[in-house]
Design a protein around this motif. Sequence first.
Motif, PDB file in Angstrom:
ATOM      1  N   LEU A 137      -6.913   4.284 -10.044  1.00 36.84           N
ATOM      2  CA  LEU A 137      -6.043   3.211  -9.551  1.00 36.84           C
ATOM      3  C   LEU A 137      -5.854   3.448  -8.051  1.00 36.84           C
ATOM      4  N   ALA A 138      -6.120   2.420  -7.253  1.00 32.62           N
ATOM      5  CA  ALA A 138      -5.969   2.547  -5.798  1.00 32.62           C
ATOM      6  C   ALA A 138      -4.894   1.582  -5.311  1.00 32.62           C
ATOM      7  N   LEU A 139      -3.917   2.106  -4.585  1.00 35.99           N
ATOM      8  CA  LEU A 139      -2.912   1.255  -3.940  1.00 35.99           C
ATOM      9  C   LEU A 139      -3.106   1.309  -2.440  1.00 35.99           C
ATOM     10  N   GLU A 140      -2.484   0.358  -1.762  1.00 29.67           N
ATOM     11  CA  GLU A 140      -2.528   0.317  -0.290  1.00 29.67           C
ATOM     12  C   GLU A 140      -1.107   0.157   0.220  1.00 29.67           C
ATOM     13  N   ASN A 141      -0.728   0.982   1.210  1.00 31.17           N
ATOM     14  CA  ASN A 141       0.637   0.921   1.739  1.00 31.17           C
ATOM     15  C   ASN A 141       0.632   1.507   3.152  1.00 31.17           C
ATOM     16  N   THR A 142       0.943   0.679   4.174  1.00 34.95           N
ATOM     17  CA  THR A 142       1.382  -0.686   4.089  1.00 34.95           C
ATOM     18  C   THR A 142       0.240  -1.621   3.731  1.00 34.95           C
ATOM     19  N   LEU A 143       0.631  -2.759   3.118  1.00 32.88           N
ATOM     20  CA  LEU A 143      -0.332  -3.786   2.724  1.00 32.88           C
ATOM     21  C   LEU A 143      -0.025  -5.021   3.564  1.00 32.88           C
ATOM     22  N   GLY A 144      -0.930  -5.364   4.469  1.00 31.80           N
ATOM     23  CA  GLY A 144      -0.639  -6.479   5.375  1.00 31.80           C
ATOM     24  C   GLY A 144       0.666  -6.251   6.129  1.00 31.80           C
TER      25      GLY A 144
END
Length: 347
Positions: A137-144
């Motif tokens: 599972l890959a998250l992005e932070n910050t996202l946009g």
Amino acid sequence: MSNAIYDFRSDTVTAPSAGMRAAMAAAEVGDDVYGDDPTVNRLQARMAEMLGKEAALFVPSGTMSNLLALMSHCGRGDAFIAGQNAHCYADERGNAAVLGSIQPQPITHESDGTLRLDRVEAAIHPDDLHSAPTRLLALENTLGGKVLPLEYMRAAGELARKHGLGFHLDGARAFNACVKLGVDIAEFTAPFDTVSICLSKGLGAPVGSVLVGPKALIDKANRNRKMLGGGMRQAGILAAAGLYALDHNVQRLAEDHGLAKKLAEGLAQFGELTVTVPDTNIIFVGMDAQVEGRFTEYLKARGVRINGGYGQQRWVTHLDVDDGAVDAALAHVAGFFRGETGAASAH
Ligand SMILES: *Cc1c(COP(=O)(O)O)cnc(C)c1O
């Protein structure tokens, strides 16, 4: 008439400062493919320590860093889950599929940027006869530019662990999130196995990202970095810029966030514009698509550079724009709307 350029397209446009260039010029170097570059080794050790992980790898770009993470967690024919707008799914030329033979499983974002965890759970494929087994599972932070909350990342991490998945953070702008939240980077990245951090965004280095994680995964990433052509030689010249950025350019991200807020408030004065309230350094501005085309061109002709298209603009603040740049940009915005409404000819 001024020829000044005010570049709000991205925080990647910054040029290394005099101090950073001096640090680069003075860097002690060696052949990093042999592991001999002391400055690269220092940067890697420092990033691993800052994030509370075992090891780190300096790589040419955030794109390579994410790909190496995917290839460390997943083998050919495996699947990973990421957001529909995640850079590692949407903005990296499909490299997971093309170069890693890894199948992406995108999930639609909620309006706050999160992925609903019940949807994530429903998308996890078992290792049965039919499916590409989900490994990550890959998250992005910050996202946009939006900050996803810590509690959310922790809950997502528990879900990943429950299903035996690896957990990766595309933290290209993780320091922006940490400065915004007032939390330590180690606390922020604790839920994740691997984390990718860009030095060449808000931190102002000319080149480079760092992948951080467990030693076994970073060793694998090192082998794959060589395969992808990312083995660099006297890369200490570049790592020195990264070390300089960690020393000088982290806490000051708050200034970028303050300027973004000022810019957003200024833009919101114009009724034609729908302006997001920035969490960090990125603002999205919506408007009629035809107006946007003229508006973006008008600003460009006056040295104000932004990314625009399809009725939306993205404005990004960074090291190389200041209060004066924001004032100048807003004055040009006002000039455009005076002309649009015909108010300019009224007096
Ligand atoms: C910029 C960015 C990347 C890729 O970094 P490059 O150095 O441009 O390859 C990855 N993820 C996110 C969220 C980014 O903003």
